[in-house]
Design a protein around this motif. Structure first.
Motif, PDB file in Angstrom:
ATOM      1  N   ARG A 139     -75.244 -25.956 -29.283  1.00  0.00           N
ATOM      2  CA  ARG A 139     -75.449 -26.127 -27.841  1.00  0.00           C
ATOM      3  C   ARG A 139     -74.114 -26.256 -27.108  1.00  0.00           C
ATOM      4  N   TRP A 140     -73.186 -27.011 -27.708  1.00  0.00           N
ATOM      5  CA  TRP A 140     -71.879 -27.198 -27.071  1.00  0.00           C
ATOM      6  C   TRP A 140     -71.096 -25.883 -27.039  1.00  0.00           C
ATOM      7  N   VAL A 141     -71.085 -25.151 -28.159  1.00  0.00           N
ATOM      8  CA  VAL A 141     -70.323 -23.902 -28.231  1.00  0.00           C
ATOM      9  C   VAL A 141     -70.849 -22.886 -27.234  1.00  0.00           C
ATOM     10  N   LEU A 142     -72.143 -22.651 -27.238  1.00  0.00           N
ATOM     11  CA  LEU A 142     -72.717 -21.638 -26.347  1.00  0.00           C
ATOM     12  C   LEU A 142     -72.558 -22.045 -24.885  1.00  0.00           C
ATOM     13  N   GLY A 143     -72.740 -23.322 -24.577  1.00  0.00           N
ATOM     14  CA  GLY A 143     -72.568 -23.787 -23.206  1.00  0.00           C
ATOM     15  C   GLY A 143     -71.141 -23.626 -22.728  1.00  0.00           C
ATOM     16  N   VAL A 149     -78.878 -22.174 -20.839  1.00  0.00           N
ATOM     17  CA  VAL A 149     -77.474 -22.312 -20.441  1.00  0.00           C
ATOM     18  C   VAL A 149     -77.196 -21.301 -19.345  1.00  0.00           C
ATOM     19  N   ARG A 150     -76.606 -21.756 -18.255  1.00  0.00           N
ATOM     20  CA  ARG A 150     -76.291 -20.842 -17.150  1.00  0.00           C
ATOM     21  C   ARG A 150     -74.800 -20.838 -16.877  1.00  0.00           C
ATOM     22  N   SER A 151     -74.309 -19.667 -16.490  1.00  0.00           N
ATOM     23  CA  SER A 151     -72.898 -19.555 -16.133  1.00  0.00           C
ATOM     24  C   SER A 151     -72.720 -19.903 -14.663  1.00  0.00           C
ATOM     25  N   PRO A 152     -71.494 -20.113 -14.176  1.00  0.00           N
ATOM     26  CA  PRO A 152     -71.288 -20.452 -12.753  1.00  0.00           C
ATOM     27  C   PRO A 152     -71.937 -19.430 -11.834  1.00  0.00           C
ATOM     28  N   GLY A 153     -72.694 -19.919 -10.896  1.00  0.00           N
ATOM     29  CA  GLY A 153     -73.393 -19.033  -9.969  1.00  0.00           C
ATOM     30  C   GLY A 153     -74.708 -18.529 -10.490  1.00  0.00           C
ATOM     31  N   GLY A 154     -75.063 -18.903 -11.745  1.00  0.00           N
ATOM     32  CA  GLY A 154     -76.304 -18.422 -12.341  1.00  0.00           C
ATOM     33  C   GLY A 154     -77.488 -19.292 -11.951  1.00  0.00           C
TER      34      GLY A 154
END
Length: 249
Positions: free
Chosen positions: A62-66, A244-249
């Motif tokens: 979870r930490w790596v993918l996030g 998990v979402r990226s910035p703006g997602g």
């Protein structure tokens, strides 16, 4: 008298035999109970250890993918492909230019990161004065420079280096260096692939075959199947799900 003594001796001998049988039976009972107790405690310890390992593997995944998704933007820096893998720019550090690139793209920079830049596998993404990002190849890099006579808008603890990059040599404000790689939930673990090195496991192989990465708007949904339960208290597989979402997602 002899006959009476013989009877008494036979009686004592029989009693001793009976006592020996009783003692032997008790010893066998104690050994059986002890063995079963030891086996039960061993199995409980194994389940606890397996559960702790599965929980730690899930947390690390979870930490790596996030971390990777939040470092970039969907479409530009990462994507989920048809094979269910996450292909991404794996950012490893940033640099600030100290001046304008000279002939051949040479420029002095100050940088910081998780590791040193490596021209053999790294590229850079530079932020131009217009606010746009452009990708360039990192052709060469060497440590050096002391900042003599150079005005550089970077913290004092950032390292001095000399870079040579591809492109037109135009000005830029910030650079991020990265390697290209992919993450896979396969063969019981979260795995990382770069180049031809094969998919290397980042966690112990404790995940089930139902584990998968799926695209959702602005991010990914992660499903991790843990065989035996996250805390090791049951035999039925459990599935942990999160987005998990990226910035703006």
């Amino acid at each position: 008298m002899r006959e009476g003594a013989g009877q008494r001796w036979a009686s004592l001998e029989g009693g001793a035999t009976l006592e020996a049988l009783v003692v032997l039976t008790l010893l066998l009972l104690i050994l059986t109970v002890g063995s079963r107790t030891f086996t039960a405690h061993t199995e409980a310890a194994r389940r606890t250890l397996d559960g702790a390992m599965a929980l730690e593997a899930t947390r690390l995944s979870r930490w790596v993918l996030g971390t990777e998704l939040r470092a970039g933007l969907e479409g530009r820096d990462w994507r989920i492909a048809g094979d269910g893998a996450l292909y991404a720019r794996i950012f490893r550090g940033v640099a600030v230019p100290c001046g304008t690139p000279g002939p051949g793209g040479e420029i002095q920079v100050r940088r910081r990161g998780l590791r040193n830049p490596d021209p053999a596998k790294d590229s850079i993404l530079v932020l131009g004065p217009d606010g746009g990002w452009r990708a360039h190849a990192l052709l060469d890099r060497e440590p050096g420079g002391d900042g003599s006579g150079v005005d550089c808008p970077a913290p004092e603890n950032w390292r001095w280096e000399r870079w040579r990059i591809s492109g037109d040599g135009g000005p830029w404000l910030l650079a991020r260096y990265f390697e290209s790689g992919s993450y896979h939930l396969a063969d019981g673990a979260l795995r990382y692939l770069r180049g031809g090195a094969g998919r290397q496991p980042l966690v112990p192989e404790v995940f089930g075959s139902a584990s998968a990465l799926e695209p959702v708007p602005g991010g990914i949904r992660v499903e991790i199947e843990v065989v035996g339960g996250v805390v090791g208290t049951g035999a039925d597989p459990q599935v942990q799900r999160w987005t998990v979402r990226s910035p703006g997602g």
